[in-house]
Enzyme design. Structure first.
Site, PDB file in Angstrom:
ATOM      1  N   TYR A 179     -24.541 -28.536  11.740  1.00  0.00           N
ATOM      2  CA  TYR A 179     -24.094 -29.928  11.657  1.00  0.00           C
ATOM      3  C   TYR A 179     -22.557 -29.978  11.728  1.00  0.00           C
ATOM      4  O   TYR A 179     -21.872 -30.369  10.784  1.00  0.00           O
ATOM      5  CB  TYR A 179     -24.631 -30.655  10.412  1.00  0.00           C
ATOM      6  CG  TYR A 179     -24.819 -32.113  10.739  1.00  0.00           C
ATOM      7  CD1 TYR A 179     -25.878 -32.521  11.538  1.00  0.00           C
ATOM      8  CD2 TYR A 179     -23.893 -33.058  10.340  1.00  0.00           C
ATOM      9  CE1 TYR A 179     -26.021 -33.847  11.916  1.00  0.00           C
ATOM     10  CE2 TYR A 179     -24.026 -34.381  10.723  1.00  0.00           C
ATOM     11  CZ  TYR A 179     -25.097 -34.767  11.508  1.00  0.00           C
ATOM     12  OH  TYR A 179     -25.214 -36.067  11.892  1.00  0.00           O
ATOM     13  N   HIS A 197     -18.559 -30.254  12.495  1.00  0.00           N
ATOM     14  CA  HIS A 197     -17.472 -31.237  12.524  1.00  0.00           C
ATOM     15  C   HIS A 197     -16.237 -30.508  13.045  1.00  0.00           C
ATOM     16  O   HIS A 197     -16.304 -29.292  13.336  1.00  0.00           O
ATOM     17  CB  HIS A 197     -17.258 -31.844  11.132  1.00  0.00           C
ATOM     18  CG  HIS A 197     -17.137 -30.814  10.046  1.00  0.00           C
ATOM     19  ND1 HIS A 197     -16.062 -29.955   9.945  1.00  0.00           N
ATOM     20  CD2 HIS A 197     -17.974 -30.479   9.038  1.00  0.00           C
ATOM     21  CE1 HIS A 197     -16.229 -29.167   8.901  1.00  0.00           C
ATOM     22  NE2 HIS A 197     -17.390 -29.445   8.338  1.00  0.00           N
ATOM     23  N   HIS A 222     -15.301 -26.986  11.796  1.00  0.00           N
ATOM     24  CA  HIS A 222     -15.999 -25.843  12.408  1.00  0.00           C
ATOM     25  C   HIS A 222     -15.388 -25.517  13.775  1.00  0.00           C
ATOM     26  O   HIS A 222     -15.213 -24.355  14.128  1.00  0.00           O
ATOM     27  CB  HIS A 222     -17.483 -26.181  12.646  1.00  0.00           C
ATOM     28  CG  HIS A 222     -18.294 -26.363  11.410  1.00  0.00           C
ATOM     29  ND1 HIS A 222     -18.833 -27.574  11.038  1.00  0.00           N
ATOM     30  CD2 HIS A 222     -18.672 -25.483  10.454  1.00  0.00           C
ATOM     31  CE1 HIS A 222     -19.523 -27.421   9.921  1.00  0.00           C
ATOM     32  NE2 HIS A 222     -19.436 -26.184   9.534  1.00  0.00           N
ATOM     33  N   GLN A 246     -15.632 -19.067  -1.969  1.00  0.00           N
ATOM     34  CA  GLN A 246     -16.501 -18.334  -1.048  1.00  0.00           C
ATOM     35  C   GLN A 246     -15.675 -17.311  -0.262  1.00  0.00           C
ATOM     36  O   GLN A 246     -16.074 -16.158  -0.087  1.00  0.00           O
ATOM     37  CB  GLN A 246     -17.175 -19.330  -0.103  1.00  0.00           C
ATOM     38  CG  GLN A 246     -17.897 -18.689   1.066  1.00  0.00           C
ATOM     39  CD  GLN A 246     -18.729 -19.688   1.847  1.00  0.00           C
ATOM     40  OE1 GLN A 246     -19.820 -20.029   1.437  1.00  0.00           O
ATOM     41  NE2 GLN A 246     -18.232 -20.148   2.981  1.00  0.00           N
ATOM     42  N   MET A 291     -12.963 -32.440   5.772  1.00  0.00           N
ATOM     43  CA  MET A 291     -14.197 -32.509   6.571  1.00  0.00           C
ATOM     44  C   MET A 291     -15.285 -31.654   5.938  1.00  0.00           C
ATOM     45  O   MET A 291     -15.021 -30.552   5.461  1.00  0.00           O
ATOM     46  CB  MET A 291     -13.924 -32.048   7.995  1.00  0.00           C
ATOM     47  CG  MET A 291     -13.084 -33.052   8.733  1.00  0.00           C
ATOM     48  SD  MET A 291     -13.082 -32.744  10.491  1.00  0.00           S
ATOM     49  CE  MET A 291     -11.946 -34.034  10.999  1.00  0.00           C
TER      50      MET A 291
END
Ligand code: PAF
Length: 296
Positions: A45, A47, A50, A166, A197
């Protein structure tokens, strides 16, 4: 019939691979031909955040591989695994603009067959922030990222800094397990009004979308305080929380100031300190962060 693989990029040819063994074979072939692999692991998905990661590796590696896999084991029982947005056709269109060569999109049953028994777990850096509010989350992340690294065999892998913990966790794992991949973090990409985002922004109602700007506003407030020589973390956290809570639909999960490497909470702002935020806006959990620079 298997298509012959192109090592020379030919315009817009994107391979969509679902089979794990085929992906491993391709990656081996690419490396045996002396070509480098840049990897962007994602849950899809897409945006522009990415796309920025994909373009970054496009400029540095011979082949760009993007994985799309919504990893069930990194979601808690009451989290949004079921409703996480998925649209592979949209994603495949999106990646064309980023010069991606291969989209690896395995199936859950192949990544986690019935007899799957192994987990990868990183220690201290996963105990704070999201690790404290989402038990088991980082074990799920490090397990899937290890699997993806073994399958895709990348030279470099890039991750967005929005998920700062992460990134720190994956770097720690790569160091501890002597994995031969270079992990690179890339800055947060924001909407023009400042909202970071995220694929989850799609959950927000119009009202919630407005309230979500509280995240950026509270980060700006913290930056202003530090630029005026405030270094007392309690005071900064208090001000940030007040700013966030001025929007009625925001509930705070955590506001924390911590060391950028160990992620341990700090009491005084040092030269570089991470401000990390997690909030619920309605039922949507959003995170954001910035590095505060004392004395700059
Ligand atoms: O950041 C994400 O999208 C996911 O946590 C990742 C790294 C793809 C692992 O599932």
């Amino acid at each position: 019939m298997e298509r012959p693989f192109l090592f020379v990029r030919e315009g817009m040819v994107i391979q969509h691979i679902r089979d794990i063994k085929l992906m491993q074979k391709r990656s081996l072939e690419i490396r045996q031909h002396g070509k480098s692999i840049g990897f962007v692991p994602t849950m899809g998905y897409f945006h522009d955040g990415h796309i920025e990661l994909m373009k970054y590796v496009r400029n540095r590696c011979d082949l760009v591989i993007v994985s799309i896999f919504v990893n069930a084991i990194q979601f808690g029982p009451n989290e949004d695994f079921q409703k996480y947005p998925r649209d592979i056709d949209r994603d495949l269109k999106f990646v064309k603009q980023a010069g991606v060569d291969i989209v690896f999109n395995p199936e859950h049953k192949d990544m986690y067959p019935d007899n799957f028994q192994t987990g990868v777990s990183v220690g201290k850096v996963t105990k704070y922030l999201c690790g404290a509010s989402r038990p088991g989350h980082f074990n799920g992340v490090t397990t899937i990222v290890s699997k993806l690294f073994n399958i895709v065999k990348p030279d470099i892998a890039v991750f967005g800094e929005k998920d700062f913990q992460q990134l720190v966790t994956i770097k720690q794992m790569v160091t501890d397990l002597n994995m031969s991949v270079t992990v690179i973090g890339r800055p947060i990409v924001r909407e023009t009004d400042g909202l970071a985002m995220s694929s989850r922004n799609i959950y927000l109602s119009v009202e919630e979308r407005k309230a979500a700007l509280g995240l950026k506003k509270s980060i700006e407030l913290a930056k202003r305080m530090v630029s005026m020589n405030e270094n007392d973390c309690k005071k900064i956290i208090h001000a940030v929380k007040n700013e966030l809570l001025s929007k009625s639909c925001i509930k705070i999960d955590y506001v924390q100031l911590c060391d950028t490497e160990t992620l341990e909470p700090v009491e005084k702002i040092k030269q570089k300190t991470l401000l990390a935020l997690a909030v619920f806006i309605g039922s949507t959990r959003l995170i954001d962060n910035c590095i505060l620079d004392f004395g700059v």
